[in-house]
Design a protein around this motif. Sequence first.
Motif, short mmCIF file in Angstrom:
data_model
loop_
_atom_site.label_atom_id
_atom_site.label_comp_id
_atom_site.label_asym_id
_atom_site.label_seq_id
_atom_site.Cartn_x
_atom_site.Cartn_y
_atom_site.Cartn_z
N ASN A 1 -18.25 82.79 -4.60
CA ASN A 1 -19.60 81.82 -4.98
C ASN A 1 -20.98 82.50 -4.63
OD1 ASN A 1 -18.02 79.81 -5.63
ND2 ASN A 1 -17.81 78.86 -4.00
N VAL A 2 -20.93 83.31 -3.55
CA VAL A 2 -22.23 83.70 -2.95
C VAL A 2 -22.38 85.29 -3.15
CG1 VAL A 2 -22.90 81.52 -1.88
CG2 VAL A 2 -21.47 83.50 -0.77
N GLY A 3 -21.25 85.97 -3.38
CA GLY A 3 -21.36 87.31 -3.27
C GLY A 3 -21.09 87.63 -1.66
N GLY A 4 -21.67 89.04 -1.61
CA GLY A 4 -21.42 89.54 -0.08
C GLY A 4 -20.43 90.44 0.08
N ALA A 5 -20.32 91.58 0.07
CA ALA A 5 -19.12 92.51 0.25
C ALA A 5 -18.43 92.27 1.39
CB ALA A 5 -19.73 94.07 0.26
N ARG A 6 -18.87 91.73 2.75
CA ARG A 6 -18.33 91.37 3.76
C ARG A 6 -17.34 90.32 3.57
NH1 ARG A 6 -23.16 91.67 8.51
NH2 ARG A 6 -23.73 94.01 8.08
N ASN A 7 -17.50 89.43 2.72
CA ASN A 7 -16.57 88.33 2.34
C ASN A 7 -15.52 88.79 1.84
OD1 ASN A 7 -18.13 86.00 3.48
ND2 ASN A 7 -19.46 86.11 1.50
N LEU A 8 -15.49 89.62 0.81
CA LEU A 8 -14.26 90.24 0.39
C LEU A 8 -13.48 91.24 1.46
CD1 LEU A 8 -12.69 90.81 -2.10
CD2 LEU A 8 -14.05 92.75 -2.46
N PHE A 29 -10.84 90.17 -11.04
CA PHE A 29 -11.28 89.60 -12.18
C PHE A 29 -12.69 88.63 -11.88
CE2 PHE A 29 -6.98 90.88 -13.96
CZ PHE A 29 -7.55 91.56 -14.56
N ILE A 30 -12.78 88.15 -10.76
CA ILE A 30 -13.83 87.06 -10.52
C ILE A 30 -15.16 88.18 -10.46
CG2 ILE A 30 -12.74 85.78 -9.15
CD1 ILE A 30 -13.94 86.96 -6.57
N THR A 70 -24.00 91.16 -6.42
CA THR A 70 -23.19 92.14 -5.76
C THR A 70 -23.24 93.64 -6.48
OG1 THR A 70 -21.85 90.52 -4.92
CG2 THR A 70 -20.92 92.71 -4.80
N ARG A 71 -24.02 94.55 -6.03
CA ARG A 71 -24.10 95.84 -6.53
C ARG A 71 -22.70 96.66 -6.47
NH1 ARG A 71 -29.96 97.40 -4.34
NH2 ARG A 71 -31.22 95.99 -5.14
N ASN A 72 -22.57 97.53 -7.52
CA ASN A 72 -21.32 98.38 -7.12
C ASN A 72 -19.98 97.46 -6.99
OD1 ASN A 72 -23.28 100.60 -7.82
ND2 ASN A 72 -23.57 100.73 -5.42
N VAL A 73 -19.84 96.54 -7.91
CA VAL A 73 -18.82 95.77 -7.52
C VAL A 73 -17.46 96.58 -7.60
CG1 VAL A 73 -17.34 93.91 -8.58
CG2 VAL A 73 -19.76 93.65 -8.58
N GLY A 74 -17.23 97.44 -8.62
CA GLY A 74 -16.21 98.24 -8.35
C GLY A 74 -15.82 99.01 -7.06
N ARG A 117 -13.10 99.07 -1.72
CA ARG A 117 -13.19 99.18 -0.29
C ARG A 117 -12.37 97.99 0.16
NH1 ARG A 117 -18.52 101.45 -1.00
NH2 ARG A 117 -19.09 99.22 -1.23
N GLY A 118 -12.52 96.87 -0.56
CA GLY A 118 -11.48 95.80 -0.14
C GLY A 118 -10.06 96.00 -0.23
#
Length: 647
Positions: free
Chosen positions: A157-164, A194-195, A200-204, A209-210
């Motif tokens: 919903n809001v992004g944020g790498a820490r959430n992942l 797939f979401i 969010t930058r550099n999603v890949g 990392r997740g």
Amino acid sequence: MQDRLARSAVNVTVAMAVFAAAFGLYVFTGPSDVAWMSGAEYQRRVVQAEIGDGPWHQPLFVLLSQPFLALPWGGLAQRANWAAAFFAAGACLFVYLLMKMLLQMAPQFIARRVGVLAAVTLGVSHTLWMRAVTPGPEPLDACLLAAMLFFLIRFANVGGARNLYAGSGILGLSFVNNPLTLFVSPIVLLYARFIQPPVTRNVGAVRLRGFVVFLVAASIGLALTASSWFARQAFTIPAEQWAWLTFWNRMSLTWDAPLQESLTRFATMLLLNFPPWTALVGLLGLFELFRRQKYVFWLVFPMFVIYGFLVVTLDLEAPIPSYLAVWMLFSVMVGFGWWKLLAGGNWQGFAAALLLSASPALVYRFAPVAVRYARTELRVRALLDVPLELPLDPLAFQLNPDRRKLPEAREFALSALRALPEHAIVIAPSRASELVLAPVRYLAEVEGESTTRFVSIGADAATPLGTLTTDLETSPVFAMGLHPAHEAVTALLATHHFRAEGFWFRLVSINDSSRVLDDRPLSGVRDDALDDSHLVGVWYGHVEPQGYPLTLHIVGGRGNLSGTAVLNAEGARPWQASFTRLSSTVGTVLGSAELGEPNGDKLHFHVDARQTGNKLKGSWNVFEIPRLAGTFVVWRQESKPSLTSRR
């Protein structure tokens, strides 16, 4: 700015109120001392920091419960109870936060109300409530699953790498506490792949990392397993643990009795946890979830289906954690259903919805028929397992007004320990007997109430019982609960037998002088004699393969034999049945017996025995529980043994 702070304060206050109310409910309705069965087992494990040798022993719950032992209030057993209550309340809190987050399109006051309803639905569901009042890993399973969904959907919903990272790490930790998480990991990983999270930058790279975080968290359980194997220098997986890896061998994929019973039990548990109106609201919420947030639907619904499929098909030692996941996911659907019905936002509708959501608590308190019905199967199955009427449902005595007049766990454990001689050895031949012994073992090992030594052979068929027979010369050996049969214990019946003594079964040599258990011909009697008066008398032996002591009292004359069969005579809970000879076949005792108390659970036996010398050997079949079918062998006694004296 002030309005935003005020809204934040209200949100935090309501969230803390949800957590505090759930925690208070579980602490108030839970035991304040030693629990029964698995609760007492986890109390001992938490106090002794016994993490086990792999994820199948749920080490995460033991580790995360350690801080509660440092609290300055209550006893050690009670602090372990608080850990389970804390994790269960955490599950309710995350369900509230999850529903509130999913309803961002709605006004906040409506989102808060719907979140409260979803949390109440989960909090008073019988399965979570039943597991939250005593220690065990199941409330932590529900808490981890709810937290994982919260962070993953927040990432969408809001992004944020820490959430992942948080969601992936919690998923990996869930495997350490519940191996069933293995079945839902592919769904979660595909969802994260797939979401398309916003801003969010550099999603890949974030996803990679997740995934690494997930592997690191999941490897904790594998590291514990490897360290245990290294310590034992035995790189083998015991049969019960191997079952987690060969799960397909434990699935009932055809419409036979196990699958039918599983589906019936699942439907019963669903009705017991959620009344019919709640089920309808959940079905409405499922369609509303699909219509409004398809990306959430394709995460939650497949997990619901997978866990539900595991519940009704997987025959493992502890499939209960999958029930908790089903109820937690179902509560999310119920929340969406209430959102659909309460879109107007009036207080009258919210009050009615709150009453309907909390109605299971009223049902349990004033009409505990569902509780009794749900435990019927367990109670009948346990007739031969326990020496007393033990509470198989740790919450039932709180919800039933008459409390079933059950003894306290500490009282029972102290009585059982005091009946043992010094330096006795107690063996647990099955998982069922381990659970019955749990409060006894807690008092002996944690509080030092006895010098008794406990030996578990239920999980490892290779446990050498020869050492126990050697110890018989210096230390008496006892057992409590002999069903289901263990091959190592059954092998002892050739040289030893179990004699009921109060709460216990004492292992004694077959040459014990107080019983006749050797073959000898009857003087002046042929095995095919037409006159069967020589069958009249007292016969003593045991049931195979479990080893329960059995006494037959045969009376009557020629061709008209009858009598009584006493299971566990001299024990704290003997079972007596009358049988009548149905056939006049020479040298046989053929009949049927009804075992149980008047107006209580009954077991119906078919007895078929043939006499050879002073021995009667035959088969016995239990119609209600086919797996209890087996054989029995009894020997004629020279004089009638006392059924009341203790030996």
